[in-house]
Design an enzyme around this catalytic site. Structure first.
Site, mmCIF file in Angstrom:
data_model
loop_
_atom_site.group_PDB
_atom_site.id
_atom_site.type_symbol
_atom_site.label_atom_id
_atom_site.label_comp_id
_atom_site.label_asym_id
_atom_site.label_seq_id
_atom_site.Cartn_x
_atom_site.Cartn_y
_atom_site.Cartn_z
ATOM 1 N N ASP A 111 -2.111 1.931 -4.679
ATOM 2 C CA ASP A 111 -3.399 2.199 -4.046
ATOM 3 C C ASP A 111 -4.454 1.228 -4.563
ATOM 4 O O ASP A 111 -4.263 0.551 -5.581
ATOM 5 C CB ASP A 111 -3.830 3.635 -4.316
ATOM 6 C CG ASP A 111 -2.899 4.642 -3.651
ATOM 7 O OD1 ASP A 111 -2.388 4.339 -2.556
ATOM 8 O OD2 ASP A 111 -2.674 5.713 -4.238
ATOM 9 N N HIS A 140 0.816 -1.221 0.000
ATOM 10 C CA HIS A 140 0.000 0.000 0.000
ATOM 11 C C HIS A 140 0.848 1.270 0.000
ATOM 12 O O HIS A 140 0.333 2.367 -0.229
ATOM 13 C CB HIS A 140 -0.937 0.003 1.217
ATOM 14 C CG HIS A 140 -2.274 0.618 0.929
ATOM 15 N ND1 HIS A 140 -2.442 1.680 0.056
ATOM 16 C CD2 HIS A 140 -3.522 0.317 1.390
ATOM 17 C CE1 HIS A 140 -3.705 2.010 -0.003
ATOM 18 N NE2 HIS A 140 -4.392 1.204 0.801
#
Length: 545
Positions: free
Chosen positions: A522, A518
């Site tokens: 995204d 992450h």
């Protein structure tokens, strides 16, 4: 005028280099472009060419010794020229005049220490052999077997030991002539990189001063064993080996041949080796036909069966037991790297179902004309590479203070081997045909099984594909192969009812799960990548353009 030659930086992560071999000796004439030495870096062994001209006046480190970046390794100049002023603290201790070495070391040690405590291997004419760095992730190595024992005569090109690293079992070369004076640990024991594992020198040399200065790796549970016998004991295995009535630990054999022999219950002493020096290799074990002793063994095996029939009571007495097996280098590295990845990179997962009807039909047509049989995994690897070109954010990695967006697509293909997991890399996969990818993956699989993969085969991935579909796994999640920013988990193709044009019909569906770091990928970015991948696999003709 004399000039110093320094250890060059030959890779972006290199901090020191090991002199694998000198191609010139003191007194030789060196021209610009001449091959002077071979240097082992953290990535590979590379040729070092001179950019200077002159006579080689001085060589610092001996073969097998490690030198820091920019340290002096040699001096070039005119014959007879005084070069001592150039060394002024930069040069390694090797090949300095003994009185100079003693003087310099006397300034560094405490006043209570005697000059005898600073004896160098060079003064004794010895070579200290340390545990080499054999892969980019190696922290320590395990001595799989010693090929020589204390007192044996060693040549510079002899492989004195087989060392098990986190990737494979590799040979350690002596790079020195002389007698094997000391062995620092037994077969089956581990030593950290750069720890002393052996000393080679003139027969009869007293090496006690060297051992007092640099202690060898501690011997677990065998400290009382005599040093002279330390090379004789092989690693203890969890299960007994059949028909191993005599000790075959001193028989020259490759680690793979020894392992196969143990699995088949064959005594290596009964096999004649076909390699250099009578060394036994894999083909010798596989082609060996033991002396017929089947009737006696059959009778011995039948006896317990007869006794079992005589038992009339329906009573069973169980015994609680277990076997403990030392963690090998590969499993240690897998544990360390996956733990670092999972607890450092914040993972999240996205799953999508792919209609495989068109892919199945296309694969059947491709394999009618392809020179190499193409698998569904080959189609996925190609589709991933093409999709990454359209979504460079997924083809990225976290670098701490920056994000690296890779413009090339090197796809790591996870492969299960006996001791763990290896990830060889298909480089520039977006530009290769399906047949090319298939042939490359098959070649990697054979090398991985035989433990013949080299560091260049598994380094440099930008994305990883892990496929457990062939084992019947519907869907799963994977830990990211650091420093990649994402990994794709591929499940099995399932025959299920699907809805097409408003009707429920038979269909074939494959689920894939994208694991993302992450910090660089995204949710929306990962989802867009999966949509592109899905459209490519569902319409594989686009991969042939």
């Amino acid at each position: 005028m004399a000039e110093v030659v320094r250890m060059p930086k030959m890779s972006d992560t290199m901090t020191e280099g090991v002199i694998a071999k000198w191609h010139k000796k003191v007194g030789d004439k060196v021209n610009s472009g001449d091959l002077v030495a071979e240097i082992e870096t953290d990535k590979a062994t590379m040729d070092f060419e001179s950019y200077q001209e002159g006579t080689l006046l001085y060589i610092g480190p001996k073969e097998g010794e490690a030198v820091a970046i920019d340290a002096v390794i040699a001096v070039l100049g005119e014959p007879g020229e005084d070069f001592q002023a150039l060394l002024s603290g930069d040069a390694p201790a090797a090949e300095k005049a003994p009185e100079k070495t003693e003087e310099k070391k006397a300034e560094e040690v405490s006043g209570t220490e005697s000059s005898a405590s600073t004896v160098t291997p060079e003064e004794l004419g010895c070579t200290v052999i340390t545990m080499p760095l054999l892969s980019d992730t190696m922290k320590e190595g395990v001595i799989a077997q010693w090929n020589f024992k204390v007192g044996d005569t060693i040549k510079s090109d002899d492989a004195i030991a087989d060392v098990e690293t986190d990737k494979a079992t590799m040979e350690v070369t002596a790079y020195a002539d002389g007698t094997l004076l000391y062995v620092g640990l037994e077969a089956g024991q581990a030593a950290k990189v750069n720890d002393i594992i052996a000393i080679v020198g003139p027969a009869g040399t007293d090496i006690t001063p060297l051992l007092n200065q640099k202690s060898a790796p501690a011997k677990a549970e065998t400290a009382e064993a005599p040093k002279a016998d330390s090379a004789a004991a092989p690693a203890v295995t969890a299960a007994p080996v059949a028909s191993s009535s005599s000790d075959d630990s001193r028989v020259k054999a490759s680690p793979l041949a020894r392992k196969i022999a143990q699995e088949k219950g064959i005594n290596l002493s009964d096999i004649k080796g076909s390699a250099d020096g009578g060394r036994i290799v894999k083909k010798d074990v596989e082609s060996f036909v033991p002396v017929a002793a089947q009737p006696a063994e059959t009778k011995a095996a039948a006896a317990p069966a007869t006794e079992a029939k005589a038992i009339t009571l329906p009573t069973f007495v169980g015994e609680e037991r277990y076997t403990e097996k030392p963690v090998n280098q590969m499993r240690k590295t897998i544990a360390r790297r996956l733990a670092e990845s999972l607890f450092t990179a914040p993972h999240f997962y996205l799953t999508v179902s792919i209609d495989m009807d068109n892919a199945m039909a296309a694969r059947a047509q491709i394999n009618e004309v392809a020179p190499v049989k193409v698998s569904f995994n080959d189609i996925v690897v190609k589709a991933v590479a093409v999709a990454l070109k359209k979504h460079p954010a997924v083809n990225s990695s976290w670098q701490g203070d920056k994000i690296r967006f890779n413009e090339h697509t090197n796809i790591g293909v996870a492969m299960a081997v006996e001791d763990g997991l290896l990830v060889p890399v298909v480089r520039f996969a977006d530009g290769k045909s399906l047949s090319h990818i298939s042939a490359e993956v098959k070649d990697f699989a054979q090398k991985a099984k035989a433990k013949k993969l080299q560091p260049a085969d598994w380094e440099g991935s930008t994305f990883t594909v892990s496929n457990l579909g062939m084992f019947g796994i519907d869907e799963f999640t994977s830990i990211i192969n650091s420093p990649d920013g994402a990994i794709l988990s591929v499940g099995a193709i399932q025959a299920v009812p699907v809805v097409k044009n408003g009707a429920v019909v038979p269909g074939n569906v494959m689920k894939v799960t994208l694991g993302c770091d992450h910090r660089v990928v995204d949710g929306a970015t990962g989802a867009a990548f999966l949509q592109t991948l899905k459209s490519l696999v569902e319409n594989p003709v686009r991969l042939l353009a």
